[in-house]
Scaffold this motif. Structure first.
Motif, mmCIF file in Angstrom:
data_model
loop_
_atom_site.group_PDB
_atom_site.id
_atom_site.type_symbol
_atom_site.label_atom_id
_atom_site.label_comp_id
_atom_site.label_asym_id
_atom_site.label_seq_id
_atom_site.Cartn_x
_atom_site.Cartn_y
_atom_site.Cartn_z
ATOM 1 N N ALA A 402 37.992 30.740 51.462
ATOM 2 C CA ALA A 402 38.453 29.485 50.491
ATOM 3 C C ALA A 402 38.501 30.578 49.040
ATOM 4 C CB ALA A 402 36.511 29.624 50.362
ATOM 5 N N ILE A 403 39.727 30.040 48.803
ATOM 6 C CA ILE A 403 39.770 30.728 47.316
ATOM 7 C C ILE A 403 39.965 29.980 46.052
ATOM 8 C CG2 ILE A 403 41.814 31.924 49.245
ATOM 9 C CD1 ILE A 403 44.634 30.040 47.738
ATOM 10 N N ASP A 404 40.468 30.498 44.803
ATOM 11 C CA ASP A 404 40.075 29.486 43.609
ATOM 12 C C ASP A 404 41.224 28.864 43.739
ATOM 13 O OD1 ASP A 404 40.929 29.464 40.978
ATOM 14 O OD2 ASP A 404 38.776 30.094 40.577
ATOM 15 N N ALA A 405 40.745 27.770 43.251
ATOM 16 C CA ALA A 405 42.254 26.986 43.527
ATOM 17 C C ALA A 405 43.342 27.880 42.156
ATOM 18 C CB ALA A 405 41.728 24.966 43.688
ATOM 19 N N GLN A 406 42.839 27.559 41.232
ATOM 20 C CA GLN A 406 43.445 28.291 39.965
ATOM 21 C C GLN A 406 44.005 29.636 40.576
ATOM 22 O OE1 GLN A 406 41.144 26.168 40.025
ATOM 23 N NE2 GLN A 406 42.653 24.402 39.440
ATOM 24 N N THR A 407 43.726 30.311 40.824
ATOM 25 C CA THR A 407 43.780 31.804 40.770
ATOM 26 C C THR A 407 44.416 32.336 41.925
ATOM 27 O OG1 THR A 407 41.645 33.123 41.289
ATOM 28 C CG2 THR A 407 42.824 31.831 38.702
ATOM 29 N N GLY A 408 43.825 32.041 42.900
ATOM 30 C CA GLY A 408 43.941 32.858 44.234
ATOM 31 C C GLY A 408 43.199 33.333 44.607
ATOM 32 N N ALA A 409 41.712 34.052 43.978
ATOM 33 C CA ALA A 409 40.919 34.689 44.258
ATOM 34 C C ALA A 409 40.242 34.474 45.375
ATOM 35 C CB ALA A 409 40.449 35.014 42.709
ATOM 36 N N VAL A 410 40.061 35.665 46.464
ATOM 37 C CA VAL A 410 39.055 35.214 47.770
ATOM 38 C C VAL A 410 37.578 34.995 47.580
ATOM 39 C CG1 VAL A 410 38.637 36.086 49.962
ATOM 40 C CG2 VAL A 410 41.257 35.872 48.879
ATOM 41 N N LYS A 411 36.887 34.055 47.877
ATOM 42 C CA LYS A 411 35.703 33.178 47.261
ATOM 43 C C LYS A 411 35.252 33.976 48.952
ATOM 44 C CE LYS A 411 36.570 32.774 43.923
ATOM 45 N NZ LYS A 411 35.441 33.836 42.131
ATOM 46 N N THR A 412 35.691 33.528 49.933
ATOM 47 C CA THR A 412 35.035 33.641 51.430
ATOM 48 C C THR A 412 35.770 34.427 52.163
ATOM 49 O OG1 THR A 412 35.233 31.439 51.587
ATOM 50 C CG2 THR A 412 32.955 32.195 50.884
ATOM 51 N N TRP A 413 35.998 34.679 53.235
ATOM 52 C CA TRP A 413 36.887 35.332 54.307
ATOM 53 C C TRP A 413 35.767 35.642 55.647
ATOM 54 C CZ3 TRP A 413 41.757 37.942 52.742
ATOM 55 C CH2 TRP A 413 42.149 38.125 54.321
ATOM 56 N N ILE A 414 35.935 34.669 56.105
ATOM 57 C CA ILE A 414 35.884 34.984 58.006
ATOM 58 C C ILE A 414 36.731 34.913 58.747
ATOM 59 C CG2 ILE A 414 33.862 33.713 59.228
ATOM 60 C CD1 ILE A 414 32.652 32.537 57.397
ATOM 61 N N SER A 570 35.209 53.460 35.089
ATOM 62 C CA SER A 570 36.849 54.038 34.455
ATOM 63 C C SER A 570 37.787 53.745 35.016
ATOM 64 C CB SER A 570 36.648 55.941 34.261
ATOM 65 O OG SER A 570 36.466 56.371 33.498
ATOM 66 N N ILE A 571 38.497 52.780 34.554
ATOM 67 C CA ILE A 571 39.373 51.957 35.505
ATOM 68 C C ILE A 571 40.457 52.426 35.996
ATOM 69 C CG2 ILE A 571 40.219 49.844 35.136
ATOM 70 C CD1 ILE A 571 38.580 48.031 33.351
ATOM 71 N N LEU A 572 40.747 52.960 37.119
ATOM 72 C CA LEU A 572 42.651 53.322 37.789
ATOM 73 C C LEU A 572 43.000 52.054 37.864
ATOM 74 C CD1 LEU A 572 40.030 55.982 40.355
ATOM 75 C CD2 LEU A 572 41.111 55.897 38.110
ATOM 76 N N ALA A 573 42.981 51.366 38.004
ATOM 77 C CA ALA A 573 43.882 49.554 38.332
ATOM 78 C C ALA A 573 43.362 48.639 37.972
ATOM 79 C CB ALA A 573 44.576 49.854 40.008
ATOM 80 N N HIS A 574 44.100 47.594 37.806
ATOM 81 C CA HIS A 574 43.689 46.201 37.068
ATOM 82 C C HIS A 574 44.384 45.091 38.342
ATOM 83 C CE1 HIS A 574 41.260 42.903 36.198
ATOM 84 N NE2 HIS A 574 42.814 42.679 35.443
ATOM 85 N N PHE A 575 44.426 44.078 39.628
ATOM 86 C CA PHE A 575 45.061 43.410 39.434
ATOM 87 C C PHE A 575 44.130 41.756 39.166
ATOM 88 C CE2 PHE A 575 44.184 46.838 42.544
ATOM 89 C CZ PHE A 575 44.421 46.993 43.005
ATOM 90 N N GLU A 576 45.828 41.663 39.139
ATOM 91 C CA GLU A 576 45.710 40.103 38.619
ATOM 92 C C GLU A 576 46.698 38.971 39.807
ATOM 93 O OE1 GLU A 576 45.389 38.931 35.070
ATOM 94 O OE2 GLU A 576 45.288 41.157 33.888
ATOM 95 N N PRO A 577 45.915 38.101 39.218
ATOM 96 C CA PRO A 577 46.446 36.752 40.353
ATOM 97 C C PRO A 577 47.953 36.164 40.330
ATOM 98 C CG PRO A 577 44.980 36.035 38.319
ATOM 99 C CD PRO A 577 45.709 38.154 37.945
ATOM 100 N N LYS A 578 48.219 36.725 41.416
ATOM 101 C CA LYS A 578 49.860 36.173 41.831
ATOM 102 C C LYS A 578 50.346 34.746 41.562
ATOM 103 C CE LYS A 578 49.930 40.970 44.133
ATOM 104 N NZ LYS A 578 50.403 41.054 45.551
ATOM 105 N N ARG A 579 50.909 34.184 41.163
ATOM 106 C CA ARG A 579 50.994 33.233 41.095
ATOM 107 C C ARG A 579 52.832 32.564 41.092
ATOM 108 N NH1 ARG A 579 47.328 33.108 36.816
ATOM 109 N NH2 ARG A 579 45.995 31.893 36.803
ATOM 110 N N SER A 580 53.476 31.724 41.695
ATOM 111 C CA SER A 580 54.646 31.688 42.004
ATOM 112 C C SER A 580 55.185 31.112 39.854
ATOM 113 C CB SER A 580 55.021 30.242 42.163
ATOM 114 O OG SER A 580 56.145 30.472 42.185
ATOM 115 N N ASN A 581 56.616 31.645 39.793
ATOM 116 C CA ASN A 581 57.136 31.938 38.780
ATOM 117 C C ASN A 581 57.531 30.383 38.015
ATOM 118 O OD1 ASN A 581 56.344 33.975 37.899
ATOM 119 N ND2 ASN A 581 57.574 35.078 38.654
ATOM 120 N N SER A 582 57.473 29.718 39.395
ATOM 121 C CA SER A 582 58.124 28.349 39.027
ATOM 122 C C SER A 582 57.911 27.001 39.979
ATOM 123 C CB SER A 582 59.626 28.202 39.395
ATOM 124 O OG SER A 582 59.372 28.529 41.130
#
Length: 736
Positions: A402-414, A570-582
């Motif tokens: 299950a992923i967030d429909a707008q961002t692709g963030a994974v909500k559940t993974w089996i 202290s934040i070492l890396a931050h990951f942004e949602p990956k969306r298609s550009n087109s």
């Protein structure tokens, strides 16, 4: 004279240890700068600790996080003169010398101080014979004196509690507290602290999970010691001693716990991240650097998904085995069984040694005691490697996401039914034929090429002469040959003959390009059977593609990690949602497709969402079933979530006995429906479950305003033989 010689010999021995004759001793600089191994921690988006990556399960914490009663318990039972000595307790040493050594009284106890025990924690003994035992004791005394000169008493207690072993590769009080009581150290109460401190004398014998009676007796002995040292009153001691032992045990095992497949995928991503960062001059180790990984997973949604999976898959497994009966392939198909045995590591090792096949098979049929698991749990049995292969080859497996429909963030993974026994991840590793869940992509491409949604296609079966007589068929009756379906009706009822004709009119290349625009990266077959889902895709790939329907035409790529921090946050890396550009398709096409897939739920192949599961939410979706019932799929679209589920067997050679059992609507759809029922019952998820799709434009509704099915006229029916397939050539991209 002899006594002088003995003392002189002892003196020389001590000097030899002191100056490194029995192995180098750590100097002050080394002792002052030692570093802990720190387990890296994995958290959900709602800050629940779900796993660790470690060599040693160790999470050092500052002295301020130790409750006062924990320190009091430790000092009382392990070293009651801790604040008075400077590393060595000479009174205890004399007691040990006279009672333990001379009088052989083993009950007199040991003479090691907490500082000496810290020395042993930092520099574990490598050999345990009597000679080395004496050398090690002397070394620890010398190191203890040096530690006392370098650190305060509080610092020594802190280092000790952060390094001491609690057994089972668990080191330090914080890891032990999380393991046995599922809470951080600063939340321990007196009886819990006394239980953990009591373990230190013998971590196995006083393990509260394995030996609760012994552990309780030892805990009460610690409480008595606290009373003796005026840290508890008699009333407090008696009342606490009367309390039952209550654990909230939680093993941070890679194979166990919440979301093991997800954690393994996160681990793979992190290893690559560490490699890249270290090439740029950093020094991160996933297993020792104490990283904190904050993921996108929702702990409650994941828990409900895992509960749903267990309920549905165990029931489906029972039906599956009953349907095959006594002639099941795992019982009767000797060729298949042998084929799978030859894939085992046991077979490969013996083959590498040059053994003959017959000898190997005979060896692998020899029985021994082993553990086999099923939905009822683990059990010890007398079985062979061949028996084990037969046992596990019958299990249905699953992958759902299950992923967030707008961002692709994974909500559940089996990724499967049991990570301990089935390591293969059916979300990120397994590519399976997707069946009819590919049809929406075909129809999307058709709309994009200008085909109207109210274009009608005959359901009559066609035999394609230039495809060696290939003839896709439907599951309906022969009367279907007289029917002409609108695209909406054909998609919602998953009519195979129409899907192929839509592909033919649209063009295979256009469909493949449409799939790429929607984020499909896997190579697809340039064959007409593509319309029926013969292409193989990953579950997460399918989820990202379908998300374009709820994300204004832009595909998303499921992502798992939000941030990585060090132990100080202290934040070492931050990951942004990956969306298609087109945009993968126009707004109009997206709205039309969503309406079509709503029909699939309301009155099509997934209508049991409404009838059987009584879900009234805004839902669109598509079912899928592949040839010979090998793969069952269901994709659900809601305003906030995309959920994809697959069910099948790891062995492609085995499928469901019947379509009624193995179709997507029966095997895969319940994984979403049962889960969503649980979400509906929890007000916490109202923002998702009560969300509504945006209303389509009036022009879209007009385009869809046509009869769903047109029946051939009388004369056309008169001259058409429903039992005869129409013969023609397949011309991809034709307009006829």
């Amino acid at each position: 004279m002899a006594i002088v010689a003995i003392f002189f010999g002892i003196f020389l021995f001590l000097l030899s240890v002191r100056f490194g004759a029995w192995g180098k001793l750590p100097g002050k600089n080394e002792l002052a700068t030692f570093h802990y191994y720190r387990a890296s921690e994995v958290y959900t988006a709602d800050s629940v600790l779900i796993g660790k990556y470690y060599l040693n399960d160790q999470q050092p914490i500052p002295y301020e996080n130790f409750p006062e009663h924990l320190i009091n318990a430790l000092v009382s039972i392990e070293d009651e003169r801790f604040y008075e000595h400077s590393g060595l307790d000479y009174q205890s040493l004399l007691r040990v010398g006279f009672k333990t050594i001379l009088m052989q009284d083993q009950s007199s106890g040991g003479g090691s101080t907490l500082t000496q025990q810290l020395a042993k924690n930092l520099y574990p003994r490598k050999e345990r014979n009597k000679t080395n035992l004496i050398v090690n004791k002397v070394k620890e005394m010398i190191i203890a004196k040096r530690l006392e000169n370098l650190f305060t008493k509080e610092e020594i207690l802190g280092h000790y509690l952060n390094t001491v072993s609690f057994g089972g590769n668990t080191y330090g009080i914080e890891s032990a507290s999380l393991k046995f009581f599922n809470k951080p150290t600063d939340q321990l109460n007196i009886e819990e602290s006394a239980t953990l401190v009591g373990m230190l004398k013998a971590t196995h014998s006083y393990n509260p999970r394995l030996f609760p009676g012994k552990s309780t007796d030892r805990r009460n002995l610690v409480l008595q010691a606290m009373l003796n040292n005026d840290f508890l009153s008699q009333i407090e001691k008696d009342s606490i001693s009367a309390l039952p032992l209550k654990l909230d045990y939680r093993e941070f095992d890679h194979d166990e716990g919440m979301a093991p497949y997800f954690r393994e995928e996160v681990r793979k991503i992190l290893r690559k991240w560490c490699e890249i960062e270290n090439e740029n001059g950093q020094n991160y180790n996933l297993y020792t650097s104490g990283l904190k990984i904050y993921t996108t997973l929702d702990s409650k949604m994941q828990q409900l998904a895992e509960e749903t999976m267990a309920i549905h898959m165990s029931s489906l497994q029972n039906e599956f085995e009953k349907s095959h009966g006594k002639n099941a392939p795992w019982l009767k198909n000797k060729a298949l069984i042998e084929k799978l045995v030859k894939r085992t590591e046991s077979y490969k090792k013996l083959k590498k040694l040059g053994w003959d096949d017959a000898v190997i098979m005979d060896t692998l049929q020899q029985k021994r005691t082993m553990t086999l698991a099923d939905w009822k749990g683990e059990k010890l049995v007398n079985a062979s490697t061949v028996d084990s292969v037969q046992h596990y080859m019958k299990f249905l497996n699953t992958g759902s996401l299950a992923i967030d429909a707008q961002t692709g963030a994974v909500k559940t993974w089996i990724g499967g039914i049991n990570y301990k026994y089935f390591k293969y991840d059916h979300v990120a590793q397994s590519k399976r034929q997707v069946g009819s869940t590919f049809k929406p992509i075909v129809y999307t491409a058709a709309l994009e090429t200008g085909i109207s949604p109210c274009t009608y296609f005959s359901a009559q079966e066609v035999e394609y002469e230039n495809l060696k007589g290939w003839s896709p068929s439907n599951s309906g009756d022969k009367d279907e040959a007289y029917l002409n379906y609108s695209m909406e009706m054909a998609l919602s009822n998953s009519v195979n003959t129409v899907a192929v004709k839509v592909l033919e009119k649209t063009g295979i290349e256009n469909v493949i390009q449409q799939a790429k625009n929607m984020g499909v990266l896997s190579e697809l077959p340039k064959q007409p059977s593509l319309a029926l889902g013969t292409g193989e895709l990953y579950v997460n790939e399918m989820a990202g593609a379908y998300a374009s329907y709820t994300n204004n035409g832009k595909a998303v790529y499921p992502y798992l990690i939000q941030t990585i921090t060090n132990r100080k946050d202290s934040i070492l890396a931050h990951f942004e949602p990956k969306r298609s550009n087109s945009f993968a398709f126009s707004k109009k096409t997206g709205q039309i497709m969503l309406e079509m897939m709503k029909s699939t739920i309301d009155q099509g192949t997934a209508s049991r969402i409404r009838t059987s599961y009584k879900l009234k939410n805004d839902i669109a979706g598509k079912t899928g079933t592949t040839q010979n019932n090998k793969d069952a799929w269901f994709v659900a679209l809601t305003p906030k979530l995309v959920h994809v589920s697959w069910v099948g067997l790891d062995n492609h050679e085995i499928g469901f006995k019947s379509t009624s059992l193995g179709q997507g609507a029966n095997a895969a759809l319940p994984l979403f429906a049962l889960w969503y029922q649980k979400l509906n019952r929890d007000p916490e998820f109202n923002v998702m479950t009560k969300a509504r799709f945006s209303k389509p434009d009036a022009t879209v509704l007009e385009l869809l305003d046509c009869e769903p099915i047109k029946r051939d006229g009388f004369f056309k029916r008169l001259f058409k033989n429903p039992n005869k397939k129409k013969a023609k050539r397949f011309r991809s991209g034709s307009k006829s």
